[in-house]
Design a protein around this motif. Sequence first.
Motif, mmCIF file in Angstrom:
data_model
loop_
_atom_site.group_PDB
_atom_site.id
_atom_site.type_symbol
_atom_site.label_atom_id
_atom_site.label_comp_id
_atom_site.label_asym_id
_atom_site.label_seq_id
_atom_site.Cartn_x
_atom_site.Cartn_y
_atom_site.Cartn_z
ATOM 1 N N ASP A 5 94.647 -27.858 -33.945
ATOM 2 C CA ASP A 5 95.818 -26.985 -34.036
ATOM 3 C C ASP A 5 95.384 -25.589 -34.500
ATOM 4 N N GLU A 6 96.381 -24.709 -34.725
ATOM 5 C CA GLU A 6 96.061 -23.318 -35.066
ATOM 6 C C GLU A 6 95.287 -23.197 -36.380
ATOM 7 N N GLN A 7 95.490 -24.152 -37.287
ATOM 8 C CA GLN A 7 94.769 -24.131 -38.564
ATOM 9 C C GLN A 7 93.378 -24.775 -38.465
ATOM 10 N N GLY A 8 93.050 -25.247 -37.300
ATOM 11 C CA GLY A 8 91.736 -25.848 -37.114
ATOM 12 C C GLY A 8 91.678 -27.328 -37.461
ATOM 13 N N ASN A 9 92.858 -27.910 -37.727
ATOM 14 C CA ASN A 9 92.896 -29.345 -38.006
ATOM 15 C C ASN A 9 92.945 -30.121 -36.693
ATOM 16 N N LYS A 10 92.258 -31.242 -36.691
ATOM 17 C CA LYS A 10 92.275 -32.083 -35.500
ATOM 18 C C LYS A 10 93.671 -32.652 -35.270
ATOM 19 N N ILE A 11 94.126 -32.587 -34.027
ATOM 20 C CA ILE A 11 95.398 -33.218 -33.679
ATOM 21 C C ILE A 11 95.094 -34.685 -33.355
ATOM 22 N N PRO A 12 95.727 -35.606 -34.083
ATOM 23 C CA PRO A 12 95.371 -37.016 -33.887
ATOM 24 C C PRO A 12 95.665 -37.511 -32.471
ATOM 25 N N ALA A 13 94.844 -38.448 -32.026
ATOM 26 C CA ALA A 13 95.036 -39.043 -30.700
ATOM 27 C C ALA A 13 96.392 -39.734 -30.633
ATOM 28 N N HIS A 14 97.092 -39.511 -29.543
ATOM 29 C CA HIS A 14 98.387 -40.149 -29.335
ATOM 30 C C HIS A 14 98.598 -40.261 -27.835
ATOM 31 N N PHE A 15 98.390 -41.459 -27.322
ATOM 32 C CA PHE A 15 98.465 -41.615 -25.861
ATOM 33 C C PHE A 15 98.984 -43.004 -25.485
ATOM 34 N N ILE A 16 99.582 -43.071 -24.302
ATOM 35 C CA ILE A 16 100.060 -44.347 -23.767
ATOM 36 C C ILE A 16 98.852 -45.208 -23.429
ATOM 37 N N GLN A 17 98.946 -46.491 -23.782
ATOM 38 C CA GLN A 17 97.838 -47.408 -23.491
ATOM 39 C C GLN A 17 98.183 -48.379 -22.367
ATOM 40 N N GLU A 18 99.461 -48.766 -22.320
ATOM 41 C CA GLU A 18 99.828 -49.769 -21.323
ATOM 42 C C GLU A 18 101.140 -49.409 -20.653
ATOM 43 N N LEU A 19 101.197 -49.675 -19.359
ATOM 44 C CA LEU A 19 102.391 -49.393 -18.570
ATOM 45 C C LEU A 19 102.699 -50.632 -17.728
ATOM 46 N N ILE A 70 96.398 -49.981 -17.618
ATOM 47 C CA ILE A 70 95.850 -49.669 -18.928
ATOM 48 C C ILE A 70 95.273 -48.267 -18.798
ATOM 49 N N MET A 71 95.458 -47.457 -19.816
ATOM 50 C CA MET A 71 94.961 -46.083 -19.692
ATOM 51 C C MET A 71 94.498 -45.545 -21.033
ATOM 52 N N GLY A 72 93.719 -44.446 -20.950
ATOM 53 C CA GLY A 72 93.314 -43.718 -22.138
ATOM 54 C C GLY A 72 93.966 -42.347 -22.104
ATOM 55 N N SER A 73 93.421 -41.435 -22.879
ATOM 56 C CA SER A 73 94.033 -40.108 -22.934
ATOM 57 C C SER A 73 93.602 -39.233 -21.755
ATOM 58 N N THR A 99 87.893 -25.398 -12.836
ATOM 59 C CA THR A 99 87.767 -24.031 -13.319
ATOM 60 C C THR A 99 87.964 -23.969 -14.836
ATOM 61 N N ILE A 100 89.061 -24.582 -15.324
ATOM 62 C CA ILE A 100 89.295 -24.652 -16.769
ATOM 63 C C ILE A 100 89.410 -26.119 -17.155
ATOM 64 N N GLY A 101 88.543 -26.564 -18.071
ATOM 65 C CA GLY A 101 88.508 -27.971 -18.468
ATOM 66 C C GLY A 101 89.787 -28.405 -19.148
ATOM 67 N N GLY A 102 90.061 -29.708 -19.096
ATOM 68 C CA GLY A 102 91.349 -30.186 -19.567
ATOM 69 C C GLY A 102 91.295 -31.217 -20.670
ATOM 70 N N CYS A 103 90.202 -31.283 -21.434
ATOM 71 C CA CYS A 103 90.166 -32.327 -22.455
ATOM 72 C C CYS A 103 90.129 -31.737 -23.861
ATOM 73 N N GLY A 104 89.243 -30.764 -24.086
ATOM 74 C CA GLY A 104 89.118 -30.193 -25.425
ATOM 75 C C GLY A 104 90.295 -29.287 -25.742
ATOM 76 N N THR A 158 94.452 -36.276 -26.811
ATOM 77 C CA THR A 158 93.131 -36.909 -26.725
ATOM 78 C C THR A 158 92.526 -37.218 -28.093
ATOM 79 N N GLY A 159 92.926 -36.428 -29.102
ATOM 80 C CA GLY A 159 92.274 -36.550 -30.402
ATOM 81 C C GLY A 159 91.127 -35.554 -30.561
ATOM 82 N N TYR A 160 90.823 -34.814 -29.483
ATOM 83 C CA TYR A 160 89.742 -33.818 -29.535
ATOM 84 C C TYR A 160 90.271 -32.413 -29.831
ATOM 85 N N ARG A 161 91.578 -32.208 -29.613
ATOM 86 C CA ARG A 161 92.121 -30.857 -29.749
ATOM 87 C C ARG A 161 92.378 -30.495 -31.206
#
Lengths: 102, 156
Positions: free
Chosen positions: A32-46, A59-62, B150-155, A27-30
């Motif tokens: 990693d263990e070091q607290g760095n943002k994991i960049p968004a990486h998702f399929i857009q078109e199928l 068409i889709m998002g994350s 129950t447990i969110g799936g985005c963040g 999603t780009g919101y998560r």
Amino acid sequence: MPGIKIRLKQQDGITRIRALISHPMETGYRKDEQGNKIPAHFIQELIVKHNDNIIATSIMGSGISRHPYFAFKFKGGKPGDKVSISWRDNLGFSDSAEKIIK
Amino acid sequence: MFKSRRNFFKKTIGAAIYFSSITSGLFYSISAKAGWPSAYFRQNSYKNALKELFGNQKLSKTENIELKLPKVAENGAVVPIVITSKINNTESITILADKNPVPLITQFTFAKTAEPYVSARIKMAETSHVVVVVKAEDKYFFKKRKVKVTIGGCGG
């Protein structure tokens, strides 16, 4: 791990396609263990095709789950016909796979 | 002279296509060249996403969309959904979750040979409504269903 797994089943003139795609769908919101943002990486078109004809596109998002699963149904598929699925993501990667109806 | 006239036609036709695509509401169609409409996914509120997707189109509530969704999703990262539209000439099916950071999840566009059916797995950030919109013959229909997460799936 293969990129796209396709399963086909025919019943009463209708072909059901089930596809499992290997993709992180970040999603780009998560973080990693070091607290760095994991960049968004998702399929857009199928794109789903029966031989050379498009059956469905998406068409889709994350908001689609990691390792996406999709199922579709279409009319007119015959044994020997080809069903193909292809995707393209936000980083420009793409993949496709095909399967012959038995 | 000729050159400018050609430019004039180019611009006129371009403008006509542009405006017809605005009035038709949904710009994306399978005949159009592949493109990902980022504006649909940039919206961070459900209201804005609906506006961007459907403009001022009226969305009518319907029971003719069959929706299979769990009442309670223990893991919001994987919520299975199965949609069957019983509306004639269904052209597209759009899935939204009204409290997701990006409310639009996906939009499927179908050819005539496709059955108006789709199954997928979606993410839900929190307990909210899943809204499914069907476009058929320039009319828009929706069905919505609450899913307890129950447990969110985005963040994560």
